[in-house]
Design a protein around this motif. Structure first.
Motif, mmCIF file in Angstrom:
data_model
loop_
_atom_site.group_PDB
_atom_site.id
_atom_site.type_symbol
_atom_site.label_atom_id
_atom_site.label_comp_id
_atom_site.label_asym_id
_atom_site.label_seq_id
_atom_site.Cartn_x
_atom_site.Cartn_y
_atom_site.Cartn_z
ATOM 1 N N TRP A 40 28.690 14.528 7.235
ATOM 2 C CA TRP A 40 29.802 15.351 7.700
ATOM 3 C C TRP A 40 29.778 15.372 9.226
ATOM 4 O O TRP A 40 28.720 15.192 9.826
ATOM 5 C CB TRP A 40 29.658 16.781 7.184
ATOM 6 C CG TRP A 40 29.831 16.943 5.703
ATOM 7 C CD1 TRP A 40 28.837 16.928 4.774
ATOM 8 C CD2 TRP A 40 31.050 17.157 4.992
ATOM 9 N NE1 TRP A 40 29.358 17.119 3.522
ATOM 10 C CE2 TRP A 40 30.723 17.265 3.630
ATOM 11 C CE3 TRP A 40 32.386 17.263 5.365
ATOM 12 C CZ2 TRP A 40 31.681 17.472 2.644
ATOM 13 C CZ3 TRP A 40 33.334 17.480 4.383
ATOM 14 C CH2 TRP A 40 32.980 17.578 3.032
ATOM 15 N N PRO A 41 30.900 15.635 9.838
ATOM 16 C CA PRO A 41 30.918 15.677 11.313
ATOM 17 C C PRO A 41 30.066 16.812 11.887
ATOM 18 O O PRO A 41 29.573 16.732 13.007
ATOM 19 C CB PRO A 41 32.393 15.911 11.661
ATOM 20 C CG PRO A 41 33.165 15.631 10.419
ATOM 21 C CD PRO A 41 32.250 15.787 9.257
ATOM 22 N N VAL A 42 29.896 17.891 11.109
ATOM 23 C CA VAL A 42 29.158 19.044 11.649
ATOM 24 C C VAL A 42 28.540 19.829 10.489
ATOM 25 O O VAL A 42 29.018 19.733 9.342
ATOM 26 C CB VAL A 42 30.103 19.921 12.526
ATOM 27 C CG1 VAL A 42 31.198 20.566 11.710
ATOM 28 C CG2 VAL A 42 29.349 20.971 13.318
ATOM 29 N N TYR A 43 27.471 20.575 10.794
ATOM 30 C CA TYR A 43 26.775 21.334 9.744
ATOM 31 C C TYR A 43 26.579 22.779 10.210
ATOM 32 O O TYR A 43 26.391 23.024 11.406
ATOM 33 C CB TYR A 43 25.388 20.722 9.481
ATOM 34 C CG TYR A 43 25.487 19.353 8.853
ATOM 35 C CD1 TYR A 43 25.339 19.178 7.482
ATOM 36 C CD2 TYR A 43 25.766 18.228 9.634
ATOM 37 C CE1 TYR A 43 25.458 17.919 6.902
ATOM 38 C CE2 TYR A 43 25.892 16.971 9.069
ATOM 39 C CZ TYR A 43 25.732 16.823 7.699
ATOM 40 O OH TYR A 43 25.867 15.578 7.136
ATOM 41 N N VAL A 44 26.620 23.708 9.257
ATOM 42 C CA VAL A 44 26.260 25.092 9.617
ATOM 43 C C VAL A 44 25.024 25.488 8.827
ATOM 44 O O VAL A 44 24.958 25.303 7.608
ATOM 45 C CB VAL A 44 27.366 26.139 9.321
ATOM 46 C CG1 VAL A 44 28.451 26.104 10.328
ATOM 47 C CG2 VAL A 44 27.918 26.027 7.941
ATOM 48 N N LEU A 51 35.186 21.132 9.683
ATOM 49 C CA LEU A 51 35.661 22.086 10.686
ATOM 50 C C LEU A 51 35.071 23.472 10.419
ATOM 51 O O LEU A 51 34.891 23.847 9.262
ATOM 52 C CB LEU A 51 37.192 22.146 10.547
ATOM 53 C CG LEU A 51 37.995 22.976 11.519
ATOM 54 C CD1 LEU A 51 37.833 22.415 12.929
ATOM 55 C CD2 LEU A 51 39.475 22.925 11.123
ATOM 56 N N ILE A 52 34.784 24.184 11.472
ATOM 57 C CA ILE A 52 34.287 25.563 11.314
ATOM 58 C C ILE A 52 35.295 26.488 11.992
ATOM 59 O O ILE A 52 35.628 26.287 13.165
ATOM 60 C CB ILE A 52 32.910 25.735 11.994
ATOM 61 C CG1 ILE A 52 31.906 24.750 11.390
ATOM 62 C CG2 ILE A 52 32.407 27.175 11.878
ATOM 63 C CD1 ILE A 52 30.712 24.498 12.266
ATOM 64 N N VAL A 53 35.795 27.470 11.245
ATOM 65 C CA VAL A 53 36.712 28.436 11.856
ATOM 66 C C VAL A 53 35.901 29.675 12.182
ATOM 67 O O VAL A 53 35.306 30.301 11.310
ATOM 68 C CB VAL A 53 37.856 28.815 10.906
ATOM 69 C CG1 VAL A 53 38.812 29.774 11.605
ATOM 70 C CG2 VAL A 53 38.594 27.580 10.449
ATOM 71 N N SER A 54 35.870 29.999 13.458
ATOM 72 C CA SER A 54 35.115 31.167 13.893
ATOM 73 C C SER A 54 36.111 32.323 14.004
ATOM 74 O O SER A 54 36.904 32.398 14.931
ATOM 75 C CB SER A 54 34.474 30.838 15.239
ATOM 76 O OG SER A 54 33.818 31.928 15.784
ATOM 77 N N ASN A 64 30.449 24.138 20.066
ATOM 78 C CA ASN A 64 30.568 22.823 19.432
ATOM 79 C C ASN A 64 32.054 22.477 19.244
ATOM 80 O O ASN A 64 32.861 23.331 18.882
ATOM 81 C CB ASN A 64 29.861 22.880 18.059
ATOM 82 C CG ASN A 64 29.819 21.535 17.381
ATOM 83 O OD1 ASN A 64 30.836 20.970 17.019
ATOM 84 N ND2 ASN A 64 28.616 21.022 17.222
ATOM 85 N N GLU A 65 32.382 21.183 19.464
ATOM 86 C CA GLU A 65 33.812 20.786 19.416
ATOM 87 C C GLU A 65 34.456 20.981 18.042
ATOM 88 O O GLU A 65 35.674 21.011 17.890
ATOM 89 C CB GLU A 65 33.970 19.317 19.854
ATOM 90 C CG GLU A 65 33.123 18.417 18.987
ATOM 91 C CD GLU A 65 33.357 16.933 19.181
ATOM 92 O OE1 GLU A 65 34.496 16.551 19.459
ATOM 93 O OE2 GLU A 65 32.388 16.175 19.008
ATOM 94 N N HIS A 66 33.613 21.108 16.996
ATOM 95 C CA HIS A 66 34.169 21.294 15.649
ATOM 96 C C HIS A 66 34.363 22.765 15.296
ATOM 97 O O HIS A 66 34.722 23.095 14.177
ATOM 98 C CB HIS A 66 33.271 20.622 14.612
ATOM 99 C CG HIS A 66 33.176 19.140 14.822
ATOM 100 N ND1 HIS A 66 34.232 18.300 14.584
ATOM 101 C CD2 HIS A 66 32.167 18.366 15.298
ATOM 102 C CE1 HIS A 66 33.880 17.066 14.881
ATOM 103 N NE2 HIS A 66 32.629 17.076 15.322
ATOM 104 N N ASN A 71 24.845 19.197 14.911
ATOM 105 C CA ASN A 71 25.449 17.873 14.813
ATOM 106 C C ASN A 71 24.638 17.084 13.784
ATOM 107 O O ASN A 71 23.471 17.431 13.521
ATOM 108 C CB ASN A 71 25.414 17.193 16.183
ATOM 109 C CG ASN A 71 26.439 17.825 17.113
ATOM 110 O OD1 ASN A 71 27.559 18.110 16.692
ATOM 111 N ND2 ASN A 71 26.040 18.082 18.351
ATOM 112 N N PRO A 72 25.211 16.011 13.197
ATOM 113 C CA PRO A 72 24.507 15.300 12.123
ATOM 114 C C PRO A 72 23.074 14.903 12.497
ATOM 115 O O PRO A 72 22.167 15.011 11.689
ATOM 116 C CB PRO A 72 25.376 14.060 11.893
ATOM 117 C CG PRO A 72 26.731 14.472 12.345
ATOM 118 C CD PRO A 72 26.543 15.462 13.444
ATOM 119 N N GLU A 73 22.858 14.487 13.731
ATOM 120 C CA GLU A 73 21.517 14.021 14.109
ATOM 121 C C GLU A 73 20.499 15.161 14.207
ATOM 122 O O GLU A 73 19.296 14.937 14.246
ATOM 123 C CB GLU A 73 21.545 13.189 15.406
ATOM 124 C CG GLU A 73 22.063 13.893 16.656
ATOM 125 C CD GLU A 73 23.595 13.980 16.758
ATOM 126 O OE1 GLU A 73 24.305 13.617 15.800
ATOM 127 O OE2 GLU A 73 24.076 14.457 17.800
#
Ligand code: FAD
Length: 474
Positions: free
Chosen positions: A269-273, A285-288, A117-119, A254-256
């Motif tokens: 939010w732009p992204v969810y975990v 943002l997610i830092v892996s 994912n881009e985030h 992704n939000p959807e």
């Protein structure tokens, strides 16, 4: 096609590759060495300060390739595309051919990302930190996934942003410290960390080549990588850290893709975990920071392939030789498969990249002149010096009782906010140590682990602050 020849060819301009090149220059300056690298900057270890016989602090310098060059050492920025071990040649992306007598692969590792994912961002090299810094500035909430040194440093350094720290263990920084030490650091987390001006001075200076281009595929960052970057988010508060223990990320959405099964949805939010404990967090943002995978996907044009270990590292024997004739490997890309000394194990850290790089120079040279070489003493004891939450951290030997099963005991001395000392004992003999704070006990512990002296009658006094044990063993 352009062809060059050298006694030694090294692939990779990280700490391992450069330490190998420098080692070869010391051992046999008359032999030509070519170092091929993918990035416009290379990394060098400098200002080595020995703390004990085996423990040393050092700086990591990012420099232009020509600063490493010497009369018989040429550094070329041209990534390697393939190896032909039968012809003893390496071909670069630009089509140049390099003929070697002995070859060393030091291509490091690539971040293991939890999602494409881009985030999701992985931190590995100067380029990824620069991009991270830009994205932090626009973030209100960041999810950090991983529990190693990099995740710990990121959580410590980030300010002005809410952090959700997702760790699979029941305490923070598990690869380096135990639950007790994690508790010791909890205050730093709860107090919103130290303000920049409160921090102890950073003793290791970090040099950066100003104006150097950054490209992907660069060398892994070294210690204090974050001191050159302002990691401040959108908010004005110092920091808020929420640790989610004992869980992993089950999905990045992704939000959807978020539905009622995800027990949240506070705002967009732009992204969810989605976590394995059932909670879902939205974030910017997610830092892996879940470690690296050895960069061992090297193409052979003569049908050979490297024997790889389970972790994808290139298997090396006690001479750092791979299974392919005249090819050695060192640093993050390799996995030692020799019979390890009782108090040593591999951890992909700059200390070991430097030790392996220097040692492989000896074994490559010895192999060229057909002479035996004894394994370096550094592989007798695991050592690491670092800095967590502003405290000096020295770890030695089987510091987390690795390899000991259930059959061990621990001695502890804790002064909240000042020091945390843990000594791992087995049958009256010292096996490992975690020394946090300015303890001055590293030399004593190192000696006692190495000489396996029977301390049965001294165990009660070992960490007694009123007894100078160091003096006692002198
Ligand atoms: P790298 O440094 O990864 O170098 C690999 C080199 O190979 C690079 O120059 C790359 O350009 C080159 N390369 C790759 N493919 C090719 C190719 N096909 N052709 C030519 N060249 C190629 N360790 C610590 O001990 N303490 C720390 O505090 C610490 N902090 C860290 C923080 C971060 C964010 C990261 C990512 C790592 C950190 N580490 C730390 C780990 C440490 O950086 C690595 O263990 C160490 O740098 C590995 O060195 P290396 O030379 O094996 O590999």
């Amino acid at each position: 096609m352009e062809e060059q020849e050298a006694s030694f060819v090294i692939i990779g301009g990280g700490i391992a590759g450069v330490s190998c090149a420098e080692g070869l220059q010391c051992l046999c300056p008359e032999e030509k060495t070519i170092l091929l690298t993918a990035s416009p900057v290379v990394k060098r270890v400098t200002n080595v300060v020995p703390l004990t016989k085996m423990l040393a602090k050092f700086d990591v310098e990012e420099i232009t390739p020509d600063s490493v060059e010497q009369e018989s050492l040429i550094v070329i920025q041209d990534p390697v595309a393939s190896i032909n071990s039968s012809n003893h040649t390496v071909t670069s992306i630009s089509g140049r051919i390099f003929r070697y007598k002995k070859l060393c692969v030091c291509t490091g590792g690539v971040p293991r990302l939890i999602s494409t994912n881009e985030h999701v961002i992985g931190i590995r090299d100067t380029e990824s930190v620069a991009s991270f810094q830009k994205r932090v500035a626009n973030s209100q909430r960041i999810v950090v996934v991983g529990n190693g040194g990099i995740a710990t440093e990121i959580v410590y350094e980030l300010t002005g942003v809410e952090i959700v720290w997702v760790i699979k263990d029941n305490h923070i920084s598990a690869p380096f410290i135990d639950p007790g030490a994690a508790e010791f650091f909890q205050d730093s987390l709860k107090q919103g960390k130290l303000k920049t001006e409160d921090k102890k001075p950073i003793k290791r200076k970090v040099y950066t080549v100003s104006g150097a281009e950054t490209v992907s595929g660069g060398a892994a960052l070294g210690p204090d990588w974050h001191t050159n970057y302002n990691l401040h988010g959108k908010s004005s508060f110092k920091s808020k850290v929420n640790v989610e223990y004992n869980c992993e990320v089950s999905a990045v959405l992704n939000p959807e893709e978020v539905d009622e099964s995800c027990k949240i949805v506070d705002e967009k939010w732009p992204v969810y975990v989605k976590l394995t404990n059932g909670r879902t967090y939205g974030c910017d943002l997610i830092v892996s920071a879940t470690g690296v995978v050895p960069n061992s996907d090297i193409v052979f044009t003569d049908g050979k392939q490297f024997d790889l270990a389970e972790d994808k590292g290139i298997r090396v024997n006690e001479q750092m030789e791979t299974n392919v004739m005249d090819i050695f490997a060192a640093g993050d890309v390799c996995t030692p498969v020799w019979e390890l000394a009782p108090h040593w194990f591999q951890m992909r850290l700059w200390t070991q990249a430097h030790q392996m790089g220097s040692y492989v120079a000896k074994t490559m040279h010895a192999s060229l002149i057909n002479q035996p070489v004894l394994q370096d003493f550094c592989f007798e004891l695991f050592t690491h010096v670092t800095n967590f939450f502003g405290y000096n951290v020295v770890i030695l030997g089987l510091f987390n009782a690795q390899k000991l099963g259930q059959n061990y005991s621990c001695l502890l001395r804790v002064t909240p906010g000042v020091e945390y000392l843990k000594i791992v004992m087995k049958e009256g003999r010292m096996q490992g140590a975690v020394l946090i704070g300015d303890t001055d006990l590293e030399e004593m512990c190192e000696n006692l682990i190495l000489n396996q002296l029977d301390l049965t009658n001294l165990e009660n006094d070992l960490l007694n602050p009123d007894i100078d044990m160091d003096d006692y063993f002198d």
